[in-house]
Scaffold this motif. Sequence first.
Motif, PDB file in Angstrom:
ATOM      1  N   GLU A 179      73.002  22.543  41.554  1.00 30.11           N
ATOM      2  CA  GLU A 179      73.406  22.317  40.168  1.00 30.11           C
ATOM      3  C   GLU A 179      74.142  23.502  39.560  1.00 30.11           C
ATOM      4  N   TYR A 180      74.087  24.669  40.223  1.00 29.86           N
ATOM      5  CA  TYR A 180      74.804  25.847  39.725  1.00 29.86           C
ATOM      6  C   TYR A 180      76.123  26.046  40.466  1.00 29.86           C
ATOM      7  N   SER A 181      76.547  25.006  41.217  1.00 31.74           N
ATOM      8  CA  SER A 181      77.805  25.035  41.973  1.00 31.74           C
ATOM      9  C   SER A 181      77.807  26.089  43.064  1.00 31.74           C
ATOM     10  N   LEU A 182      76.638  26.434  43.552  1.00 33.35           N
ATOM     11  CA  LEU A 182      76.513  27.358  44.674  1.00 33.35           C
ATOM     12  C   LEU A 182      76.362  26.560  45.958  1.00 33.35           C
ATOM     13  N   VAL A 183      77.027  27.010  47.005  1.00 33.40           N
ATOM     14  CA  VAL A 183      76.964  26.324  48.294  1.00 33.40           C
ATOM     15  C   VAL A 183      75.585  26.541  48.917  1.00 33.40           C
ATOM     16  N   VAL A 184      74.932  25.453  49.256  1.00 31.36           N
ATOM     17  CA  VAL A 184      73.615  25.558  49.901  1.00 31.36           C
ATOM     18  C   VAL A 184      73.680  25.138  51.365  1.00 31.36           C
ATOM     19  N   GLY A 185      74.764  24.464  51.780  1.00 28.27           N
ATOM     20  CA  GLY A 185      74.867  24.067  53.177  1.00 28.27           C
ATOM     21  C   GLY A 185      76.052  23.150  53.396  1.00 28.27           C
ATOM     22  N   ILE A 186      76.213  22.715  54.630  1.00 29.53           N
ATOM     23  CA  ILE A 186      77.237  21.741  54.989  1.00 29.53           C
ATOM     24  C   ILE A 186      76.576  20.650  55.823  1.00 29.53           C
ATOM     25  N   ILE A 187      77.171  19.479  55.814  1.00 28.68           N
ATOM     26  CA  ILE A 187      76.645  18.369  56.595  1.00 28.68           C
ATOM     27  C   ILE A 187      77.814  17.593  57.185  1.00 28.68           C
ATOM     28  N   THR A 188      77.628  17.108  58.396  1.00 23.87           N
ATOM     29  CA  THR A 188      78.651  16.337  59.085  1.00 23.87           C
ATOM     30  C   THR A 188      78.122  14.943  59.398  1.00 23.87           C
ATOM     31  N   LEU A 189      79.035  14.069  59.764  1.00 25.61           N
ATOM     32  CA  LEU A 189      78.630  12.726  60.175  1.00 25.61           C
ATOM     33  C   LEU A 189      77.712  12.789  61.390  1.00 25.61           C
ATOM     34  N   ASN A 190      77.963  13.757  62.262  1.00 27.67           N
ATOM     35  CA  ASN A 190      77.115  13.908  63.446  1.00 27.67           C
ATOM     36  C   ASN A 190      75.691  14.298  63.062  1.00 27.67           C
ATOM     37  N   ASP A 191      75.529  15.094  61.981  1.00 27.19           N
ATOM     38  CA  ASP A 191      74.192  15.445  61.509  1.00 27.19           C
ATOM     39  C   ASP A 191      73.424  14.205  61.064  1.00 27.19           C
ATOM     40  N   VAL A 192      74.112  13.321  60.346  1.00 25.69           N
ATOM     41  CA  VAL A 192      73.460  12.092  59.878  1.00 25.69           C
ATOM     42  C   VAL A 192      73.098  11.203  61.061  1.00 25.69           C
ATOM     43  N   MET A 193      74.027  11.058  62.010  1.00 21.09           N
ATOM     44  CA  MET A 193      73.766  10.218  63.176  1.00 21.09           C
ATOM     45  C   MET A 193      72.667  10.803  64.058  1.00 21.09           C
ATOM     46  N   SER A 194      72.593  12.123  64.115  1.00 24.16           N
ATOM     47  CA  SER A 194      71.521  12.758  64.888  1.00 24.16           C
ATOM     48  C   SER A 194      70.164  12.475  64.269  1.00 24.16           C
ATOM     49  N   THR A 195      70.133  12.383  62.928  1.00 24.92           N
ATOM     50  CA  THR A 195      68.891  12.035  62.252  1.00 24.92           C
ATOM     51  C   THR A 195      68.461  10.617  62.617  1.00 24.92           C
ATOM     52  N   VAL A 196      69.426   9.719  62.745  1.00 31.59           N
ATOM     53  CA  VAL A 196      69.112   8.333  63.100  1.00 31.59           C
ATOM     54  C   VAL A 196      68.720   8.218  64.566  1.00 31.59           C
ATOM     55  N   MET A 197      69.505   8.806  65.444  1.00 33.12           N
ATOM     56  CA  MET A 197      69.306   8.635  66.878  1.00 33.12           C
ATOM     57  C   MET A 197      68.192   9.503  67.434  1.00 33.12           C
ATOM     58  N   GLY A 198      67.884  10.607  66.739  1.00 32.20           N
ATOM     59  CA  GLY A 198      66.800  11.466  67.192  1.00 32.20           C
ATOM     60  C   GLY A 198      67.088  12.076  68.552  1.00 32.20           C
ATOM     61  N   ASN A 199      66.099  11.947  69.452  1.00 31.70           N
ATOM     62  CA  ASN A 199      66.205  12.569  70.766  1.00 31.70           C
ATOM     63  C   ASN A 199      67.241  11.904  71.666  1.00 31.70           C
ATOM     64  N   LEU A 200      67.757  10.733  71.248  1.00 28.60           N
ATOM     65  CA  LEU A 200      68.730  10.049  72.093  1.00 28.60           C
ATOM     66  C   LEU A 200      70.048  10.806  72.167  1.00 28.60           C
ATOM     67  N   VAL A 201      70.342  11.615  71.143  1.00 34.07           N
ATOM     68  CA  VAL A 201      71.602  12.357  71.138  1.00 34.07           C
ATOM     69  C   VAL A 201      71.391  13.855  71.231  1.00 34.07           C
ATOM     70  N   ALA A 202      70.164  14.322  71.160  1.00 34.74           N
ATOM     71  CA  ALA A 202      69.904  15.763  71.223  1.00 34.74           C
ATOM     72  C   ALA A 202      70.085  16.254  72.654  1.00 34.74           C
ATOM     73  N   SER A 203      70.764  17.360  72.805  1.00 30.04           N
ATOM     74  CA  SER A 203      70.959  17.931  74.128  1.00 30.04           C
ATOM     75  C   SER A 203      69.679  18.596  74.592  1.00 30.04           C
TER      76      SER A 203
END
Length: 429
Positions: free
Chosen positions: A315-339
Amino acid sequence: MLTSLLLIAVLIASSAFFSIAEISLAGSRRLKLRQLADDGDSRAERVLQVQEQPGHYFTVVQIGVNTVAILGGIVGEGALTPHYQAALQLLMAPEQAETLAFALSFASITALFIVLADLVPKRLSMSEPERMAMAVIGPMLGLVTLLKPLTWAFSSLTDLLIRLMGRPVVRDNSITHLDILALAEAGNEAGVVADAEQQMIENVFELDTRRVESAMTTRERIAYFSLTDDDAIIRTRIAEQPFSTYLVCEGEIDQVVGYVDATALFQRVLRGEPIELSAEGLVKKVLIVPDRLTLSEVLSQFREKLEDFAVIVNEYSLVVGIITLNDVMSTVMGNLVASYDEEQQIVRREDGSFLADGITPIPDVQRALEFETWPHAGQYDTLAGFLMVMLRRIPRRTDQVVWEGWRFEVVDVDSHRVDQVMIARVPAP
């Protein structure tokens, strides 16, 4: 006696019919019935229609069950008692023989009805509800039509009483995500759904509750370039921190200008051109999202903006992180996509305890420890946040929190960041 036994058999068959009609309709799954109806089975379509308005149907069932039960008692007492009494009079006084004969007749008829008219048909109906429902739907609809005036009177009285109790009259056939999760769990227990598949289904529904902070790359781990960085600095940073995408900032990380693809940088290197971030078209406009979004919401923004990379700000316009589509898909797929060489955030040890990273998302910890609830839910997203809320301060090394029989002990802190947490069972007193 033969006539009486035949009449009892007819009554038992009638009672079994109504038992099948009742249990099979209640137990039939709408999804399977819809599949059968779509395949052209008209009986399945009729069962679905009755499930929408089952009032008259169940009224006929109860009329039949109670009528048969009363007739069974009357016929059974007159059919078997004289024969039991005649046999028992050879062994005891007539008065005692009459009393015992009535008791034996009652027990015999009751046992026959319980086993043949109740338990067996209901067991069959529970094992194959759709098949049994379609088998009896025709005769049952005929009885509903025949007894329509009577069923209308009983159904109207029943609906009135239910409304007075403040309960819904019509069955709610909506399917929730909890129903789907329950089906997936049942399929897993039956061996039809694999463990990884069940976990993936659960993860899909978690997208609506997990915030982006649970899957993002945190601020201190972000590799970024400054607009003033020269070719040598950029090449060195790429070699030290090889990623597919880099933020481009104006001086500091909170002054985000855009992002650059590593592919575009490599193309310039292969062409022998110097890497200059000020070159036209090299730096792309970046998608910026608030940190309160859920993973489902950020996925929708990726789809709308045709992007697969976003910067997360508070809310203070400070960067707290970045996220990619792969991060979201990794959350869904779990260990199926983790190396296999990827460091896991929570690891089970041989003694049953767990060693977890401070940024481990709470859903992952909850799944590992099989918790139902967490204290102050919604105030934190990671294990480190849980410790901060419980301690009401920044955790220090050796700090402990006990919850639901587990001890959470901070074993490593790196510059106010909770690095490692040991989770172990609390010994029973």
